[in-house]
Design a protein around this motif. Structure first.
Motif, mmCIF file in Angstrom:
data_model
loop_
_atom_site.group_PDB
_atom_site.id
_atom_site.type_symbol
_atom_site.label_atom_id
_atom_site.label_comp_id
_atom_site.label_asym_id
_atom_site.label_seq_id
_atom_site.Cartn_x
_atom_site.Cartn_y
_atom_site.Cartn_z
ATOM 1 N N CYS A 9 42.804 34.553 47.595
ATOM 2 C CA CYS A 9 42.652 34.433 46.146
ATOM 3 C C CYS A 9 42.371 35.778 45.493
ATOM 4 O O CYS A 9 42.929 36.097 44.434
ATOM 5 C CB CYS A 9 41.530 33.446 45.828
ATOM 6 S SG CYS A 9 41.897 31.742 46.309
ATOM 7 N N LEU A 10 41.508 36.590 46.113
ATOM 8 C CA LEU A 10 41.207 37.899 45.549
ATOM 9 C C LEU A 10 42.426 38.816 45.597
ATOM 10 O O LEU A 10 42.605 39.684 44.733
ATOM 11 C CB LEU A 10 40.036 38.534 46.302
ATOM 12 C CG LEU A 10 38.672 37.878 46.065
ATOM 13 C CD1 LEU A 10 37.628 38.435 47.022
ATOM 14 C CD2 LEU A 10 38.213 38.072 44.627
ATOM 15 N N SER A 11 43.291 38.619 46.587
ATOM 16 C CA SER A 11 44.512 39.413 46.683
ATOM 17 C C SER A 11 45.454 39.109 45.528
ATOM 18 O O SER A 11 46.191 39.982 45.070
ATOM 19 C CB SER A 11 45.209 39.153 48.028
ATOM 20 O OG SER A 11 44.393 39.559 49.111
ATOM 21 N N VAL A 12 45.446 37.862 45.054
ATOM 22 C CA VAL A 12 46.273 37.504 43.902
ATOM 23 C C VAL A 12 45.883 38.337 42.690
ATOM 24 O O VAL A 12 46.744 38.806 41.929
ATOM 25 C CB VAL A 12 46.136 35.997 43.586
ATOM 26 C CG1 VAL A 12 46.838 35.654 42.269
ATOM 27 C CG2 VAL A 12 46.721 35.168 44.721
ATOM 28 N N LEU A 13 44.592 38.570 42.508
ATOM 29 C CA LEU A 13 44.101 39.349 41.377
ATOM 30 C C LEU A 13 44.220 40.850 41.601
ATOM 31 O O LEU A 13 43.880 41.635 40.717
ATOM 32 C CB LEU A 13 42.643 38.997 41.099
ATOM 33 C CG LEU A 13 42.370 37.589 40.562
ATOM 34 C CD1 LEU A 13 40.883 37.297 40.600
ATOM 35 C CD2 LEU A 13 42.895 37.431 39.157
ATOM 36 N N ILE A 49 53.579 38.240 45.771
ATOM 37 C CA ILE A 49 52.713 37.379 44.969
ATOM 38 C C ILE A 49 53.385 37.251 43.607
ATOM 39 O O ILE A 49 53.266 38.139 42.761
ATOM 40 C CB ILE A 49 51.299 37.968 44.832
ATOM 41 C CG1 ILE A 49 50.688 38.261 46.214
ATOM 42 C CG2 ILE A 49 50.397 37.022 44.049
ATOM 43 C CD1 ILE A 49 49.378 39.027 46.154
ATOM 44 N N LEU A 50 54.095 36.172 43.405
ATOM 45 C CA LEU A 50 54.892 35.997 42.194
ATOM 46 C C LEU A 50 54.108 35.194 41.160
ATOM 47 O O LEU A 50 53.679 34.067 41.430
ATOM 48 C CB LEU A 50 56.201 35.287 42.509
ATOM 49 C CG LEU A 50 57.108 35.946 43.553
ATOM 50 C CD1 LEU A 50 58.393 35.135 43.733
ATOM 51 C CD2 LEU A 50 57.425 37.386 43.166
ATOM 52 N N THR A 89 53.860 44.786 42.508
ATOM 53 C CA THR A 89 54.582 45.914 41.931
ATOM 54 C C THR A 89 53.937 46.400 40.630
ATOM 55 O O THR A 89 54.381 47.389 40.055
ATOM 56 C CB THR A 89 56.046 45.542 41.648
ATOM 57 O OG1 THR A 89 56.095 44.526 40.626
ATOM 58 C CG2 THR A 89 56.719 45.004 42.911
ATOM 59 N N LYS A 90 52.897 45.720 40.168
ATOM 60 C CA LYS A 90 52.256 46.069 38.904
ATOM 61 C C LYS A 90 51.324 47.267 39.080
ATOM 62 O O LYS A 90 50.724 47.460 40.132
ATOM 63 C CB LYS A 90 51.449 44.878 38.364
ATOM 64 C CG LYS A 90 52.264 43.613 38.129
ATOM 65 C CD LYS A 90 53.217 43.758 36.977
ATOM 66 C CE LYS A 90 53.919 42.441 36.673
ATOM 67 N NZ LYS A 90 54.903 42.575 35.578
#
Length: 331
Positions: free
Chosen positions: A46-50, A64-65, A73-74
């Motif tokens: 979950c923290l990786s998503v953020l 992570i789309l 890529t952000k």
């Protein structure tokens, strides 16, 4: 299209893979329950998503789309613009989200100032009062001047939810948001999240150890073990007909108040430590269905019907188990 779709995510601390090839998705208006023992990699995922993995942990591969855009890529500035506004997160301990030195009102109103550019103090306070009323905080006008320590645990969690709702996120990650709360407050918090979801179509990822809550509040479930998803699918199907022995063991270990003679399942042994994982199925040393081939090659994830998948060389028979959880959390 899914609001969140994770494909083959790998997060590691040095050579140890804490998350190893995790894939799942969640659509708007639906709730995915992410379950598994402590240390299975749920919070790291979950923290990786953020874009905020724990210190010493690096996301090394995978996609992570979010709405089709790969968050990996952000730039840091682009991720910061998404956090809170598009993707919210409720932590297990609300005090980690609240500053003990600032009043509740100031912490909520400053979001309207910096996120939405609302310069009028009166308008910011009016919005904050409406938010507190929305999460059922009594006398919200007077509570704006209160500090976090003057609230109960359940009330602090409501404030944390209000702060997340202030930006109307499309994805809400709730990382064990009710663990420290008593059962009555726990159900109230999750009822509130479901109410908000029905109004706004929010996609929710609920991380929890409580399978009764998953059975009651989630549409889909993904079971993690030692950094991998070992089974996932619709909640009703997975809980009625678990195919992975670990999933069946978790369900069998849940007490039933109406079945006092029910004998709880015991999963022997302990999960493997990160970095000490051998080849083959990671659950093999604890599995009652283990065979020779389980120790040599990790099982591929395969579909067992249109909406379900399992990673097991020798899955449980496709039949309803006697250990199936009842339909409500009160059962």
């Amino acid at each position: 299209m899914s609001v969140l779709a994770i494909h083959d995510l790998v997060a590691q601390a040095g050579p140890a893979r804490l998350v190893d090839g995790v894939s799942f998705s969640v659509r708007a208006g639906r709730t995915l329950g992410l379950v598994g023992e402590s240390g299975s990699g749920k919070s790291v995922t979950c923290l990786s998503v953020l874009g905020l993995p724990p210190r010493g942990v690096q996301v090394s591969s995978g996609r992570i789309l979010f709405d089709g855009d790969d968050l990996r890529t952000k730039t840091p500035a682009e991720l910061n613009a998404l956090r809170g506004r598009e993707i919210g997160m409720i932590l297990q301990d609300p005090m980690t989200s609240l500053n003990p030195l600032l009043t509740i009102g100031r912490q909520i109103t400053e979001m309207f100032r910096y996120r939405d550019g609302v310069t009028s103090r009166k308008e910011r306070e009016a919005r904050a009062i409406e938010l507190l009323r929305r999460v059922h905080i009594p006398a919200p006008e007077s509570r704006l001047k209160s500090y976090p320590h003057q609230f109960s645990g359940g009330m602090r969690q409501r404030v944390a939810i209000a702060m997340n709702l202030a930006c109307n996120p499309r994805l809400l990650i709730a990382d064990e948001p009710t663990t420290a709360l008593d059962i009555t407050v726990r159900l109230q918090i999750l009822d509130l999240l479901r109410e908000v979801q029905a109004e706004r179509g929010t996609a929710i990822v609920l991380v929890t150890h409580d399978l009764h809550l998953v059975r009651r509040y989630c549409d889909d479930v993904a079971v993690m073990y030692a950094g991998r998803i070992i089974e996932q699918g619709p909640v009703a199907d997975v809980f009625a007909r678990p195919r992975h022995p670990y999933t069946k063991g978790l369900i069998g270990a849940v007490p039933r108040l109406r079945h006092s003679q029910h004998r709880l399942t015991v999963i022997s042994g302990q999960p493997p430590l990160p970095g000490s994982i051998a080849q083959g199925c990671r659950f093999a040393p604890r599995c009652p269905r283990v065979q020779a081939d389980c120790a040599s090659v990790y099982p591929v994830t395969r579909s067992v019907d249109m909406h379900r998948s399992v990673a097991c060389w020798h899955p449980e028979p496709d039949q309803q188990t006697a250990d199936a959880l009842p339909a409500t959390a009160a059962s």
